[in-house]
Enzyme design. Structure first.
Site, PDB file in Angstrom:
ATOM      1  N   GLU A  60      -8.090  31.865  -0.109  1.00  0.00           N
ATOM      2  CA  GLU A  60      -7.617  32.282  -0.945  1.00  0.00           C
ATOM      3  C   GLU A  60      -8.102  33.467  -1.230  1.00  0.00           C
ATOM      4  O   GLU A  60      -8.021  34.114  -2.226  1.00  0.00           O
ATOM      5  CB  GLU A  60      -8.198  31.057  -1.771  1.00  0.00           C
ATOM      6  N   ARG A 269      -6.441  28.659  13.621  1.00  0.00           N
ATOM      7  CA  ARG A 269      -7.136  28.666  12.677  1.00  0.00           C
ATOM      8  C   ARG A 269      -8.465  28.844  12.009  1.00  0.00           C
ATOM      9  O   ARG A 269      -8.824  29.750  10.973  1.00  0.00           O
ATOM     10  CB  ARG A 269      -6.087  27.591  11.184  1.00  0.00           C
ATOM     11  N   GLU A 311      -9.385  39.399  10.693  1.00  0.00           N
ATOM     12  CA  GLU A 311      -8.665  40.682  11.454  1.00  0.00           C
ATOM     13  C   GLU A 311      -7.283  40.808  11.926  1.00  0.00           C
ATOM     14  O   GLU A 311      -6.043  40.970  12.884  1.00  0.00           O
ATOM     15  CB  GLU A 311      -9.350  40.961  12.817  1.00  0.00           C
ATOM     16  N   GLU A 338       2.258  38.420   5.491  1.00  0.00           N
ATOM     17  CA  GLU A 338       1.401  39.210   6.379  1.00  0.00           C
ATOM     18  C   GLU A 338       2.007  39.359   7.612  1.00  0.00           C
ATOM     19  O   GLU A 338       1.851  41.227   7.887  1.00  0.00           O
ATOM     20  CB  GLU A 338      -0.451  38.378   6.859  1.00  0.00           C
TER      21      GLU A 338
END
Length: 419
Positions: A60, A269, A311, A338
């Site tokens: 978020e 994650r 990153e 992304e």
């Protein structure tokens, strides 16, 4: 009223579990430290808060960053208080927004905590990123006449059905929102079904499309790839979860049967799992390098463990194709955009309900393929790694979807400022 009382009791019952998850030390996970009192509404007062912006954690914060930066460019004197729930989210706020804002940890959804937080900081309005809704927050904000807007809002069919099980409670909850900026039309319809008035609903699109891959980032990725991987074929498994890393390593071994020089960038994650994943790779007797240790993989190493934070776009830029995690386990998938913004064709497991609309668009143009079958995933990865033209065509199609849908950030900001 009964459901409301039950909710309050459940909050107190589950508070120890929440505290354990937030405060128990874990390797690789940042610590809240002495600032834990902020979760209870205490901590240093923030004066003259024009806007309270809540972004629960890393994802978020990343999505909110361009919105906050553009807002500050337009209104540099605006005092913004950003709250996160997690320490990893706080790290991202510090790294990406720095002195532009003030950060505090968000109060628990307990009446004393939220009332103390509001009394101390007196924000004029609250913007909440995506779907982080707390009943007591909304009630106290309503009492203090603080309008609450939901930004980049999404509501999956699965979540909607859960809310509808308690329709009376849900209707009262969602009716307290002054503005909901839904990502897509189906999200808006579900919010309306749950009690948000049509007059308070707008479809603004997803600001996650507004992720242009800058020339400097593309050059940095090209330099990083050359220094780390030379001419090797590289694929990335991004945002993997517990129970998924094993499956990804199985896929990797299948890929290497045909492409023995290929390398996998593995990005778990959650940072607290970095060491666990390293142990898993070692237990399989696979040779690997770790980014956190600044190791450069040699020609015999098969995995590059990207165990750093912030990153992801850089790592996507180092790869030829991507697997998107949270999709082989019932998490519902993670953001494909992304990878698409970095011109990567993608594969994923069958669970895509968190990003179903984006998933459908990328599948339709050939930039994304879904399967629950490891062998099929491996075949697609091998095909794209082996065929540069096909890989480029699929990647450019995905990038086209990203570019077509950009503009939500400007639309959202305009709606929020004029509401």
């Amino acid at each position: 009223m009964i459901l409301f009382i039950l909710y309050q009791l459940l909050l107190f019952a589950f508070l120890p579990i929440a505290m354990y998850k937030l405060y128990w030390p874990k390797a690789g996970k940042p610590n809240v430290g002495k600032r834990w009192v902020e979760h209870f509404g205490f901590g240093k007062k923030v004066s003259n808060v024009d806007l309270w912006f809540h972004a629960v954690s890393v994802g978020e914060v990343i999505a909110a960053t361009p919105l906050i930066k553009q807002l500050k460019q337009q209104h540099p004197a605006l005092h913004i208080l950003v709250t996160t729930t997690t320490a990893t989210g706080a790290e991202q706020v510090s790294a990406k927004l720095g002195e532009l804002i003030t950060h505090r940890y968000a109060p628990f959804d307990l009446w004393p905590c939220i009332k103390l937080f509001i009394h101390k900081n007196q924000p004029k309005k609250l913007w909440v990123m995506e779907t982080e809704l707390w009943p007591n927050w909304l009630s106290v904000c309503q009492q203090h006449r603080i309008p609450v807007s939901l930004v980049n809002a999404r509501m999956s069919e699965r979540s909607c059905k859960r809310y509808l099980r308690f329709s009376g409670f849900s209707q009262r909850l969602f009716a307290k929102l002054s503005l909901v900026l839904a990502q897509h039309q189906d999200d808006a319809q579900r919010f309306n079904q749950l009690g948000v008035a049509a007059a308070n609903l707008q479809v603004s699109g997803s600001i996650k499309y507004d992720l242009p891959a800058t020339d400097s980032l593309i050059q940095q990725a090209a330099d990083t790839r050359k220094s780390l991987f030379a001419e090797r074929l590289v694929w990335i498994a991004a945002s993997t979860h517990k129970g998924e890393d094993e499956l990804v390593l199985d896929v990797m071994q299948q890929v290497r049967k045909q492409l023995p020089d290929s390398l996998l960038i593995l990005v778990p994650r959650h940072p607290e799992r970095f060491d666990q994943v390293a142990e898993l790779i070692a237990a399989r007797e696979l040779s690997f390098a770790r980014r956190s240790l600044q190791q450069v993989p040699n020609s015999n190493q098969t995995v590059y463990l990207a165990d750093t934070m912030g990153e992801m776009m850089l790592m996507y830029g180092c790869a030829d194709t991507a697997f998107i995690g949270g999709s082989l386990v019932k998490i519902g998938g993670h953001n494909y955009l992304e990878a698409a913004a970095m011109c990567l064709p993608c594969v994923a497991g069958e669970y895509d309900f968190n990003f179903s609309d984006i998933s459908q668009q990328l599948q339709a143009c050939g930039a994304l393929k879904l399967s629950a079958d490891n062998e099929q995933l491996a075949n697609w990865i091998k095909a794209w790694l082996s065929d540069e033209n096909a890989r480029k065509k699929a990647g450019e199609a995905g990038l086209g979807i990203v570019k077509q849908n950009q503009g939500a950030l400007a639309r959202s900001l305009d709606a929020l400022l004029n509401h």
